[in-house]
Motif scaffolding. Structure first.
Motif, PDB file in Angstrom:
ATOM      1  N   THR A   1      -0.879   7.821  -8.585  1.00 37.96           N
ATOM      2  CA  THR A   1      -1.502   7.131  -8.222  1.00 37.96           C
ATOM      3  C   THR A   1      -2.450   6.813  -8.481  1.00 37.96           C
ATOM      4  O   THR A   1      -3.497   5.961  -7.687  1.00 37.96           O
ATOM      5  CB  THR A   1      -1.083   6.347  -6.568  1.00 37.96           C
TER       6      THR A   1
ATOM      7  N   GLU B   1       4.463   8.196   0.281  1.00 34.41           N
ATOM      8  CA  GLU B   1       5.206   7.749  -0.622  1.00 34.41           C
ATOM      9  C   GLU B   1       4.543   5.704  -0.314  1.00 34.41           C
ATOM     10  O   GLU B   1       5.102   5.202  -1.330  1.00 34.41           O
ATOM     11  CB  GLU B   1       6.559   7.224   0.266  1.00 34.41           C
ATOM     12  N   GLU B   2       4.338   5.703   0.764  1.00 30.48           N
ATOM     13  CA  GLU B   2       3.441   4.437   0.464  1.00 30.48           C
ATOM     14  C   GLU B   2       2.190   4.523  -0.696  1.00 30.48           C
ATOM     15  O   GLU B   2       2.301   2.844  -1.016  1.00 30.48           O
ATOM     16  CB  GLU B   2       2.408   4.188   1.779  1.00 30.48           C
TER      17      GLU B   2
ATOM     18  N   SER C   1       5.092   3.394  -3.776  1.00 39.32           N
ATOM     19  CA  SER C   1       5.115   2.067  -3.047  1.00 39.32           C
ATOM     20  C   SER C   1       4.022   0.962  -3.759  1.00 39.32           C
ATOM     21  O   SER C   1       4.494  -0.271  -3.858  1.00 39.32           O
ATOM     22  CB  SER C   1       5.705   1.854  -1.445  1.00 39.32           C
ATOM     23  N   ASN C   2       3.309   0.611  -3.124  1.00 39.85           N
ATOM     24  CA  ASN C   2       1.652  -0.381  -3.246  1.00 39.85           C
ATOM     25  C   ASN C   2       1.803   0.289  -4.673  1.00 39.85           C
ATOM     26  O   ASN C   2       1.323  -0.442  -5.489  1.00 39.85           O
ATOM     27  CB  ASN C   2       1.212   0.561  -2.840  1.00 39.85           C
TER      28      ASN C   2
ATOM     29  N   PRO D   1       5.327  -0.629  -7.279  1.00 39.06           N
ATOM     30  CA  PRO D   1       6.984  -1.456  -6.799  1.00 39.06           C
ATOM     31  C   PRO D   1       8.070  -2.184  -7.291  1.00 39.06           C
ATOM     32  O   PRO D   1       9.109  -1.785  -7.337  1.00 39.06           O
ATOM     33  CB  PRO D   1       5.872  -2.670  -5.741  1.00 39.06           C
ATOM     34  N   LYS D   2       7.465  -3.126  -8.725  1.00 41.30           N
ATOM     35  CA  LYS D   2       8.549  -3.200  -9.837  1.00 41.30           C
ATOM     36  C   LYS D   2       9.049  -1.808 -10.308  1.00 41.30           C
ATOM     37  O   LYS D   2      10.616  -2.589 -11.352  1.00 41.30           O
ATOM     38  CB  LYS D   2       7.717  -4.288 -10.245  1.00 41.30           C
TER      39      LYS D   2
ATOM     40  N   ARG E   1      10.456   1.063  -9.245  1.00 45.60           N
ATOM     41  CA  ARG E   1      10.970   2.213  -8.591  1.00 45.60           C
ATOM     42  C   ARG E   1      12.666   1.602  -8.796  1.00 45.60           C
ATOM     43  O   ARG E   1      13.008   2.357  -8.612  1.00 45.60           O
ATOM     44  CB  ARG E   1      10.740   2.218  -7.096  1.00 45.60           C
ATOM     45  N   GLU E   2      12.387   0.568  -9.404  1.00 47.21           N
ATOM     46  CA  GLU E   2      14.166  -0.079  -9.242  1.00 47.21           C
ATOM     47  C   GLU E   2      15.100   0.520 -11.364  1.00 47.21           C
ATOM     48  O   GLU E   2      16.244   0.301 -10.917  1.00 47.21           O
ATOM     49  CB  GLU E   2      14.321  -1.791  -9.758  1.00 47.21           C
TER      50      GLU E   2
ATOM     51  N   PRO F   1      10.061   8.183  -8.163  1.00 48.45           N
ATOM     52  CA  PRO F   1       9.264   8.671  -7.747  1.00 48.45           C
ATOM     53  C   PRO F   1       9.070   9.424  -6.794  1.00 48.45           C
ATOM     54  O   PRO F   1      10.021   9.968  -6.164  1.00 48.45           O
ATOM     55  CB  PRO F   1       8.436   7.288  -6.677  1.00 48.45           C
TER      56      PRO F   1
END
Length: 110
Positions: free
Chosen positions: A36, A67-68, A71-72, A75-76, A78-79, A85
């Motif tokens: 990150t 984790e935050e 996620s920030n 975000p896209k 992770r799918e 992650p």
């Protein structure tokens, strides 16, 4: 736009300079620590670019301290099943049953 920082055109130009080199990464797996941060994010986004837009089969594990942050920042991503992650402090022992072809240590104290 794939890159959250607007690097898509740069990624395309970089790929066009050395396509054979990047295509040699097919079927490889990566662990990016500090994913990150500036360097880690750029590398992670470039690897996702190679996977989605150039069809190079990569597995990417992005390790960050929280984790935050993951996620920030992603975000896209992770799918997708090729992107994993992983929130962990890099100073702690890393336990994984995964094997990686490449490990890029981009974690640092900011």
């Amino acid at each position: 736009m794939l890159s959250s920082w607007g690097y898509d055109e740069d990624f395309q130009n970089l790929y066009l300079q050395f396509p054979e080199m990047y295509e040699s990464l097919d079927k490889k797996s990566f662990l990016i620590t500090g994913a990150t941060g500036l360097v880690g994010t750029c590398l992670t986004e470039f690897l996702v670019f190679l996977r989605l837009l150039k069809g190079i089969e990569l597995q990417i594990t992005a390790l960050a301290s929280s984790e935050e942050n993951l996620s920030n920042r992603f975000p896209k991503f992770r799918e997708w099943d090729f992107f994993t992650p992983l929130a962990q402090d890099i100073r702690n022992k890393f336990d994984s049953e995964s094997e990686f072809d490449y490990i890029v240590h981009a974690a640092s104290v900011a």
